[in-house]
Design an enzyme around this catalytic site. Structure first.
Site, PDB file in Angstrom:
ATOM      1  N   SER A 113      50.954 -38.218   8.454  1.00 16.61           N
ATOM      2  CA  SER A 113      50.397 -39.562   8.494  1.00 16.61           C
ATOM      3  C   SER A 113      49.703 -39.883   9.810  1.00 16.61           C
ATOM      4  O   SER A 113      48.759 -39.217  10.202  1.00 16.61           O
ATOM      5  CB  SER A 113      51.513 -40.564   8.198  1.00 16.61           C
ATOM      6  N   HIS A 114      50.238 -40.882  10.523  1.00 18.79           N
ATOM      7  CA  HIS A 114      49.590 -41.372  11.741  1.00 18.79           C
ATOM      8  C   HIS A 114      50.029 -40.583  12.969  1.00 18.79           C
ATOM      9  O   HIS A 114      49.588 -40.882  14.067  1.00 18.79           O
ATOM     10  CB  HIS A 114      49.954 -42.841  11.926  1.00 18.79           C
ATOM     11  N   LYS A 126      55.478 -34.054   1.628  1.00 23.17           N
ATOM     12  CA  LYS A 126      56.121 -35.123   0.862  1.00 23.17           C
ATOM     13  C   LYS A 126      55.893 -34.861  -0.619  1.00 23.17           C
ATOM     14  O   LYS A 126      54.800 -34.427  -1.015  1.00 23.17           O
ATOM     15  CB  LYS A 126      55.447 -36.436   1.275  1.00 23.17           C
ATOM     16  N   ASP A 277      44.232 -44.347   8.983  1.00 18.61           N
ATOM     17  CA  ASP A 277      45.041 -43.381   9.732  1.00 18.61           C
ATOM     18  C   ASP A 277      44.825 -41.938   9.278  1.00 18.61           C
ATOM     19  O   ASP A 277      43.922 -41.652   8.486  1.00 18.61           O
ATOM     20  CB  ASP A 277      46.525 -43.757   9.630  1.00 18.61           C
ATOM     21  N   ASP A 279      46.203 -39.861   7.146  1.00 19.44           N
ATOM     22  CA  ASP A 279      46.131 -39.504   5.718  1.00 19.44           C
ATOM     23  C   ASP A 279      45.521 -40.606   4.855  1.00 19.44           C
ATOM     24  O   ASP A 279      45.577 -40.536   3.629  1.00 19.44           O
ATOM     25  CB  ASP A 279      47.520 -39.115   5.190  1.00 19.44           C
ATOM     26  N   ASP A 281      46.231 -43.841   4.323  1.00 20.48           N
ATOM     27  CA  ASP A 281      46.941 -44.904   3.602  1.00 20.48           C
ATOM     28  C   ASP A 281      47.120 -46.174   4.428  1.00 20.48           C
ATOM     29  O   ASP A 281      47.410 -47.228   3.887  1.00 20.48           O
ATOM     30  CB  ASP A 281      48.274 -44.419   3.006  1.00 20.48           C
ATOM     31  N   ARG A 282      46.956 -46.093   5.743  1.00 16.56           N
ATOM     32  CA  ARG A 282      47.090 -47.296   6.567  1.00 16.56           C
ATOM     33  C   ARG A 282      45.730 -47.928   6.848  1.00 16.56           C
ATOM     34  O   ARG A 282      44.706 -47.241   6.778  1.00 16.56           O
ATOM     35  CB  ARG A 282      47.728 -46.950   7.914  1.00 16.56           C
ATOM     36  N   LYS A 376      50.311 -46.889  -0.432  1.00 17.93           N
ATOM     37  CA  LYS A 376      49.458 -47.849   0.236  1.00 17.93           C
ATOM     38  C   LYS A 376      48.080 -47.210   0.399  1.00 17.93           C
ATOM     39  O   LYS A 376      47.949 -45.985   0.309  1.00 17.93           O
ATOM     40  CB  LYS A 376      50.058 -48.280   1.557  1.00 17.93           C
ATOM     41  N   ARG A 496      62.094 -50.008  17.033  1.00 17.30           N
ATOM     42  CA  ARG A 496      61.116 -51.040  16.680  1.00 17.30           C
ATOM     43  C   ARG A 496      61.801 -52.401  16.760  1.00 17.30           C
ATOM     44  O   ARG A 496      62.886 -52.584  16.198  1.00 17.30           O
ATOM     45  CB  ARG A 496      60.578 -50.843  15.268  1.00 17.30           C
TER      46      ARG A 496
HETATM   47  C1  G16 Z   1      55.577 -44.585   6.379  1.00 19.72           C
HETATM   48  C2  G16 Z   1      55.991 -45.241   5.104  1.00 19.72           C
HETATM   49  C3  G16 Z   1      55.863 -46.727   5.227  1.00 19.72           C
HETATM   50  C4  G16 Z   1      56.631 -47.218   6.437  1.00 19.72           C
HETATM   51  C5  G16 Z   1      56.140 -46.495   7.663  1.00 19.72           C
HETATM   52  C6  G16 Z   1      56.873 -46.846   8.942  1.00 19.72           C
HETATM   53  O1  G16 Z   1      54.216 -44.793   6.589  1.00 19.72           O
HETATM   54  O2  G16 Z   1      55.194 -44.792   4.029  1.00 19.72           O
HETATM   55  O3  G16 Z   1      56.311 -47.290   4.052  1.00 19.72           O
HETATM   56  O4  G16 Z   1      56.459 -48.581   6.618  1.00 19.72           O
HETATM   57  O5  G16 Z   1      56.285 -45.117   7.465  1.00 19.72           O
HETATM   58  O6  G16 Z   1      58.117 -46.306   8.916  1.00 19.72           O
HETATM   59  P1  G16 Z   1      59.032 -46.259  10.201  1.00 19.72           P
HETATM   60  O7  G16 Z   1      59.069 -47.668  10.716  1.00 19.72           O
HETATM   61  O8  G16 Z   1      60.322 -45.766   9.653  1.00 19.72           O
HETATM   62  O9  G16 Z   1      58.385 -45.343  11.204  1.00 19.72           O
HETATM   63  P2  G16 Z   1      53.248 -43.572   6.863  1.00 19.72           P
HETATM   64  O10 G16 Z   1      51.885 -44.187   6.984  1.00 19.72           O
HETATM   65  O11 G16 Z   1      53.760 -42.980   8.149  1.00 19.72           O
HETATM   66  O12 G16 Z   1      53.422 -42.662   5.699  1.00 19.72           O
END
Ligand code: G16
Length: 543
Positions: A113-114, A126, A277, A279, A281-282, A376, A496
């Site tokens: 992801s990010h 995943k 981001d 992948d 989705d953000r 997302k 967080r």
């Molecule tokens: C993933 C999940 C999201 C979640 C995010 C943050 O996002 O798909 O639903 O809100 O992680 O998670 P955390 O606060 O546990 O780091 P992504 O974009 O990383 O796949």
């Protein structure tokens, strides 16, 4: 072609987090590491013989190797067909769209992801189920359990496939179809949004935007949809996907998408800015000299959904993760629909979407989406905003101010303390947990604690129960703070801190969120001892 059964040894810690298994590339590069996890996925699933698997990733370093391994393992384990993205590339929402469109058995997404990429960066994997969404916890837990007992995996002895050529090839008993990464997704977007109207807005010459793909997967999607179809020529940045994202951190927020932020807050700023981001989705949404928090973005999309063709008939409901602000709840109340509060992780929205209880979903972590897929979707959010801007012919700032005037403003901010020692982070959480009984009633200046608890959730569709999803401290009057440890980091722990307060008074609405939340920020330090437990004076990222 021969199927080989390879003996393997166990790896500790192959436990999927908030969104799949994410580790440093070097961890994945250990012999058998990826193979064990993939075999554990296949061993956990039932009834896939002869069926279709969708496979693609965000193009980060190790994507190319992993795709070839997984293709050979899918063939050895009896899948009938794999739909794989051109050059191994598919954004996360595109995987979800393709699974749904072709009624595939499931899909595998390769992404962290990010998180940063490259040989020194992160990689991830995943599994998504047949509704197109991330596997629910009962499956991810079963996969993890299997990784702890696995003894061997199956793989076909075959040459690597040429994924640069579109079309179908036979690999032993399995077909591999290399599909265009963008076509199906672009068609879906066209069915939801008023492309002609958005196109006219760009054609008028008066509307300028900047979209930053951050050298990640959305580049090709943005080029095809925003530039070629909608006419946003010359308005896209960093659209060539790179294995290391150009050395950047492909996380669309105020810190890591700073170049874009500087443009939108600079002289002659364009009317609209957005980024996506690693992948895809953000999303981050900006207007000229204005940042739209993801929580506000969800609320604005919900309040304006009737202006967008795909949602003009109304919303069944809205869902948001617990740490996301309650701005969307106010819109839901005005629309007379339900607003669901779920744990963090898109997987918790799947049942609500499948059951038709929610149409829009959103998370404070720059995630927004709808029932069009089960992930997302970054570019979807950008198109939704463009559609609203094209209809309302107002600036992002005006739309936001009018929204707050109508619903009030939920001031909101998240403070992240990245890569802190796990021990200290756990101590901080435990210490708050141990004080639940004595916190209510305690006063800090004007603020009095009303409740302190650990968020838990019972899924309204299948009654599955999830606990310890973040520590909530609520104050009389509705302000709150939440402490949570991230489930997506790969180094140490990420703490967080989510802060929220509400004001119905328009005179306060232009305040900077950090100013409006200053008292709560101080109280958080007093209550949790962030400095003492993490050794940090400042958050790494403030959004
Ligand atoms: C993933 C999940 C999201 C979640 C995010 C943050 O996002 O798909 O639903 O809100 O992680 O998670 P955390 O606060 O546990 O780091 P992504 O974009 O990383 O796949």
């Amino acid at each position: 072609m021969q199927i080989h059964t390879i003996s393997t040894q166990l790896f500790a810690g192959q436990k999927p987090g908030t969104s799949g298994l994410r580790k440093q590339v070097q961890v994945f590069q250990q012999a058998h590491y990826l193979e064990n996890f993939v075999q554990a996925i296949f061993d956990t699933l039932e009834g896939y013989a002869g069926k279709t698997l969708v496979l693609g990733g965000d193009g980060r370093y190790y994507n190319r190797n992993a795709i070839q391994t997984i293709l050979k393992m899918a063939a050895a384990n009896g899948f009938g067909r794999v739909l794989v993205g051109h050059n191994g590339l598919l954004s996360t929402p595109a995987v979800s769209a393709v699974i749904r469109q072709y009624q595939a058995f499931g899909g595998i997404v390769l992404s962290a992801s990010h998180n940063p990429g490259g040989p020194e960066g992160d990689f991830g994997i995943k599994y998504n189920i047949s509704n197109g969404g991330p596997a629910p916890e009962k499956i991810t837990e079963a996969i993890y359990a299997r990784t702890q007992s696995i003894r061997s995996y199956k793989i076909l002895a075959a040459d690597d496939l040429d994924l640069a050529r579109l079309g179908t090839v036979q690999v032993a008993d399995m077909q591999v179809e290399v599909i265009d990464s963008v076509t199906d997704y672009a068609k879906l977007m066209e069915s939801l949004f008023d492309f002609d109207r958005i196109n006219q807005m760009f054609k008028s010459g008066a509307f300028q935007m900047r979209f930053d793909a951050m050298h990640a997967i959305t580049g090709p999607y943005a080029k095809a949809i925003l530039e070629q179809r909608l006419g946003a020529a010359g308005m896209l940045l960093n659209c060539t996907p790179l294995e290391d994202f150009g050395g950047g951190h492909p996380d669309p927020n105020l810190t890591y998408a700073k170049d874009l932020v500087d443009i939108l807050f600079g002289a002659d700023a364009p009317q609209f800015g957005a980024a996506s981001d690693g992948d895809g989705d953000r999303n981050m949404i900006l207007g000229a000299h204005c940042f739209v928090t993801p929580s506000d973005s969800l609320a604005v999309l919900a309040a304006n959904a009737h202006l967008v063709p795909g949602y003009k008939d109304g919303l069944a409901g809205i869902a948001r993760s617990m740490p996301t602000s309650a701005a969307a709840d106010r819109v839901a109340a005005a629309l007379g629909i339900d607003c669901f509060e779920t744990p963090t992780g898109w997987k918790f929205f799947g049942n609500l979407l499948d059951a038709g209880k929610a149409t829009l979903c959103g998370e404070e972590s720059f995630g927004t989406g709808s029932n069009h897929v089960r992930e997302k979707d970054g570019l979807w959010a950008v198109l939704f905003w463009l559609n609203i801007l094209a209809v309302r012919q107002q600036s992002v700032g005006q739309i936001l101010r009018e929204h707050w005037a109508r619903f009030g403003r939920n001031f909101y901010s998240r403070h992240d303390y990245e890569a802190v020692p796990s021990e200290g982070a756990n101590r901080l959480i435990d210490s708050l947990r141990n004080r639940f009984g004595i916190l209510p009633g305690q006063r800090f200046g004007d603020y009095e604690i009303e409740f302190a608890d650990d968020f838990s959730y019972t899924d309204p569709v299948d009654q599955s129960f999830t606990q310890q999803q973040g520590i909530r401290i609520g104050f009389v009057g509705g302000s709150r703070m939440v402490f949570r440890l991230s489930g997506t980091g790969t180094a140490g722990a990420t703490l967080r801190l989510y802060l929220e307060s509400y004001s119905a008074d328009s005179a306060t609405h232009n305040l900077d969120a950090q100013v409006a939340l200053a008292d709560l920020i101080k109280i958080a330090e007093e209550l949790a001892g962030i400095r003492q437990h993490t050794g940090r004076d400042q958050p790494t990222v403030i959004t």
